[in-house]
Design a protein around this motif. Structure first.
Motif, PDB file in Angstrom:
ATOM      1  N   ALA A  27       0.884  -1.242   0.065  1.00 11.69           N
ATOM      2  CA  ALA A  27       0.091  -0.005   0.197  1.00 11.69           C
ATOM      3  C   ALA A  27       0.966   1.100   0.168  1.00 11.69           C
ATOM      4  N   ALA A  28       1.947   1.461   0.765  1.00 12.50           N
ATOM      5  CA  ALA A  28       2.815   2.452   0.829  1.00 12.50           C
ATOM      6  C   ALA A  28       3.312   2.624  -0.510  1.00 12.50           C
ATOM      7  N   LEU A  29       3.943   1.672  -1.236  1.00 13.01           N
ATOM      8  CA  LEU A  29       4.607   1.872  -2.525  1.00 13.01           C
ATOM      9  C   LEU A  29       3.465   2.412  -3.601  1.00 13.01           C
ATOM     10  N   LEU A  30       2.161   1.678  -3.375  1.00 17.08           N
ATOM     11  CA  LEU A  30       1.176   2.189  -4.257  1.00 17.08           C
ATOM     12  C   LEU A  30       0.860   3.614  -4.259  1.00 17.08           C
ATOM     13  N   CYS A  31       0.752   4.205  -3.010  1.00 22.83           N
ATOM     14  CA  CYS A  31       0.554   5.490  -2.676  1.00 22.83           C
ATOM     15  C   CYS A  31       1.602   6.462  -3.049  1.00 22.83           C
ATOM     16  N   LEU A  32       2.915   5.741  -2.894  1.00 25.36           N
ATOM     17  CA  LEU A  32       3.994   6.653  -3.283  1.00 25.36           C
ATOM     18  C   LEU A  32       4.167   6.863  -4.645  1.00 25.36           C
ATOM     19  N   ALA A  33       3.772   5.783  -5.587  1.00 22.95           N
ATOM     20  CA  ALA A  33       3.580   5.798  -6.905  1.00 22.95           C
ATOM     21  C   ALA A  33       2.614   6.841  -7.586  1.00 22.95           C
ATOM     22  N   LEU A  34       1.351   6.689  -6.982  1.00 21.79           N
ATOM     23  CA  LEU A  34       0.298   7.543  -7.130  1.00 21.79           C
ATOM     24  C   LEU A  34       0.848   9.088  -6.896  1.00 21.79           C
ATOM     25  N   GLY A  35       1.411   9.242  -5.752  1.00 23.21           N
ATOM     26  CA  GLY A  35       1.851  10.681  -5.110  1.00 23.21           C
ATOM     27  C   GLY A  35       2.905  11.214  -6.277  1.00 23.21           C
ATOM     28  N   ILE A  36       3.924  10.371  -6.864  1.00 20.47           N
ATOM     29  CA  ILE A  36       4.695  10.912  -7.834  1.00 20.47           C
ATOM     30  C   ILE A  36       4.187  11.170  -8.849  1.00 20.47           C
ATOM     31  N   VAL A  37       3.140  10.390  -9.634  1.00 18.20           N
ATOM     32  CA  VAL A  37       2.548  10.565 -10.717  1.00 18.20           C
ATOM     33  C   VAL A  37       1.498  11.895 -10.487  1.00 18.20           C
ATOM     34  N   GLY A  38       1.080  12.163  -9.346  1.00 21.63           N
ATOM     35  CA  GLY A  38       0.442  13.383  -8.995  1.00 21.63           C
ATOM     36  C   GLY A  38       0.997  14.688  -9.199  1.00 21.63           C
ATOM     37  N   ILE A  39       2.417  14.598  -8.990  1.00 19.99           N
ATOM     38  CA  ILE A  39       3.386  15.895  -9.265  1.00 19.99           C
ATOM     39  C   ILE A  39       2.995  16.221 -10.944  1.00 19.99           C
ATOM     40  N   PHE A  40       3.004  15.239 -11.543  1.00 19.41           N
ATOM     41  CA  PHE A  40       3.048  15.643 -13.046  1.00 19.41           C
ATOM     42  C   PHE A  40       1.468  15.677 -13.774  1.00 19.41           C
ATOM     43  N   VAL A  41       0.460  15.075 -13.015  1.00 17.85           N
ATOM     44  CA  VAL A  41      -0.786  15.023 -13.642  1.00 17.85           C
ATOM     45  C   VAL A  41      -1.633  15.992 -12.863  1.00 17.85           C
ATOM     46  N   PRO A  42      -2.237  16.935 -13.411  1.00 15.21           N
ATOM     47  CA  PRO A  42      -3.070  17.918 -12.801  1.00 15.21           C
ATOM     48  C   PRO A  42      -4.525  17.018 -12.305  1.00 15.21           C
ATOM     49  N   GLY A  43      -4.802  17.399 -10.986  1.00 17.22           N
ATOM     50  CA  GLY A  43      -5.948  16.696 -10.586  1.00 17.22           C
ATOM     51  C   GLY A  43      -5.883  15.703  -9.898  1.00 17.22           C
ATOM     52  N   LEU A  44      -4.705  14.966  -9.990  1.00 17.73           N
ATOM     53  CA  LEU A  44      -4.027  13.742  -8.828  1.00 17.73           C
ATOM     54  C   LEU A  44      -3.566  14.387  -7.931  1.00 17.73           C
ATOM     55  N   PRO A  45      -4.030  14.293  -6.664  1.00 16.58           N
ATOM     56  CA  PRO A  45      -3.109  14.864  -5.464  1.00 16.58           C
ATOM     57  C   PRO A  45      -1.814  14.200  -5.043  1.00 16.58           C
ATOM     58  N   THR A  46      -0.824  15.063  -4.682  1.00 17.98           N
ATOM     59  CA  THR A  46       0.301  14.583  -4.349  1.00 17.98           C
ATOM     60  C   THR A  46       0.388  14.349  -2.844  1.00 17.98           C
ATOM     61  N   THR A  47       0.091  15.462  -2.045  1.00 20.92           N
ATOM     62  CA  THR A  47       0.224  15.662  -0.648  1.00 20.92           C
ATOM     63  C   THR A  47      -0.420  14.144   0.125  1.00 20.92           C
ATOM     64  N   VAL A  48      -1.719  14.028  -0.427  1.00 18.57           N
ATOM     65  CA  VAL A  48      -2.538  13.108   0.387  1.00 18.57           C
ATOM     66  C   VAL A  48      -1.972  11.770   0.278  1.00 18.57           C
ATOM     67  N   PHE A  49      -1.380  11.267  -1.229  1.00 15.44           N
ATOM     68  CA  PHE A  49      -0.798  10.281  -1.394  1.00 15.44           C
ATOM     69  C   PHE A  49       0.467   9.934  -0.710  1.00 15.44           C
ATOM     70  N   ILE A  50       1.350  10.842  -0.463  1.00 10.08           N
ATOM     71  CA  ILE A  50       2.752  10.793   0.213  1.00 10.08           C
ATOM     72  C   ILE A  50       2.429  10.608   1.699  1.00 10.08           C
ATOM     73  N   LEU A  51       1.210  11.550   2.197  1.00  7.43           N
ATOM     74  CA  LEU A  51       1.282  11.092   3.525  1.00  7.43           C
ATOM     75  C   LEU A  51       0.564   9.820   3.865  1.00  7.43           C
ATOM     76  N   MET A  52      -0.381   9.185   2.948  1.00  3.32           N
ATOM     77  CA  MET A  52      -0.799   7.711   3.067  1.00  3.32           C
ATOM     78  C   MET A  52       0.456   6.880   2.990  1.00  3.32           C
ATOM     79  N   ALA A  53       1.130   7.212   2.065  1.00  3.03           N
ATOM     80  CA  ALA A  53       2.339   6.187   1.977  1.00  3.03           C
ATOM     81  C   ALA A  53       3.368   6.265   3.342  1.00  3.03           C
ATOM     82  N   ALA A  54       3.520   7.588   3.841  1.00  5.11           N
ATOM     83  CA  ALA A  54       4.367   7.414   4.925  1.00  5.11           C
ATOM     84  C   ALA A  54       3.630   6.821   6.068  1.00  5.11           C
ATOM     85  N   TRP A  55       2.260   7.119   6.304  1.00  2.38           N
ATOM     86  CA  TRP A  55       1.575   6.063   7.095  1.00  2.38           C
ATOM     87  C   TRP A  55       1.622   4.520   7.001  1.00  2.38           C
ATOM     88  N   CYS A  56       1.559   4.380   5.811  1.00  2.00           N
ATOM     89  CA  CYS A  56       1.757   2.605   5.564  1.00  2.00           C
ATOM     90  C   CYS A  56       2.834   2.352   5.782  1.00  2.00           C
TER      91      CYS A  56
END
Length: 137
Positions: A27-56
Motif C-alpha cells: 500500500a505504501a509503494l502504491l501510494c508513493l507511486a500515485l503521489g509521484i504521478v500526481g506531481i505531473f498529472v493535474p487533478g491527482l493529489p500528491t500530498t494526500v498520497f505521500i502522507l498515506m504512503a508515510a503512514w503505511c
C-alpha cells in the motif's frame, strides 16, 4: 518517534504480522507511486498520497518510512503532518489552484452539470478541510 502514537516505526512494524507488514508495504509503494504521478498529472493529489504512503510505510517498512522522512521533497511535508498535523501554505495554495482548475475542466468537459457539481463539491470540501489545518511554524 511519532508524537501521536508514542512508538517509532520499527516498533509499529514489528507489532504487525508478516502478512500485514507486506500489505502495508504494498500500500505504501502504491501510494508513493500515485503521489509521484500526481506531481505531473493535474487533478491527482500528491500530498494526500505521500502522507498515506508515510503512514503505511511506518507500519510495513521502517526503512521506507525513514527514507520518506529524509527525502528532500516529501520529508518536510511528512514531518509537519506527523508533528503538528500541519500543512504549509504553499501546499494549500497549490492544491486549491489545481482543484479549481479541475473543477473548471469538469464543467467544460462533462455534459451533465450535476456530475461536475458533485466533483466540484467534493473538491470544495477537501479545500475547506485543508485550509482549516494549521500551518507549520
Amino acid at each position: 518517534m511519532s508524537p501521536h502514537d508514542g512508538t517509532d516505526p520499527e516498533r509499529r512494524a514489528a507489532a504487525h504480522g508478516p502478512v500485514m507488514r507486506a500489505l502495508m508495504l504494498a500500500a505504501a509503494l502504491l501510494c508513493l507511486a500515485l503521489g509521484i504521478v500526481g506531481i505531473f498529472v493535474p487533478g491527482l493529489p500528491t500530498t494526500v498520497f505521500i502522507l498515506m504512503a508515510a503512514w503505511c510505510a511506518s507500519r510495513g517498512s521502517p526503512r521506507l518510512s525513514a527514507w520518506l522522512e529524509r527525502h528532500r521533497l516529501f520529508g518536510p511535508m511528512i514531518r509537519d503532518w506527523r508533528t503538528h498535523r500541519a500543512v504549509s501554505r504553499r501546499v494549500k495554495w497549490r492544491a486549491s489552484a489545481v482543484m479549481a482548475l479541475c473543477a473548471a475542466v469538469l464543467f467544460v468537459a462533462v455534459r451533465d452539470w450535476r456530475i461536475a457539481g458533485l466533483g466540484t463539491a467534493a473538491m470544495a470540501a477537501v479545500a475547506v478541510w485543508l485550509w482549516l489545518r494549521p500551518e507549520p511554524a
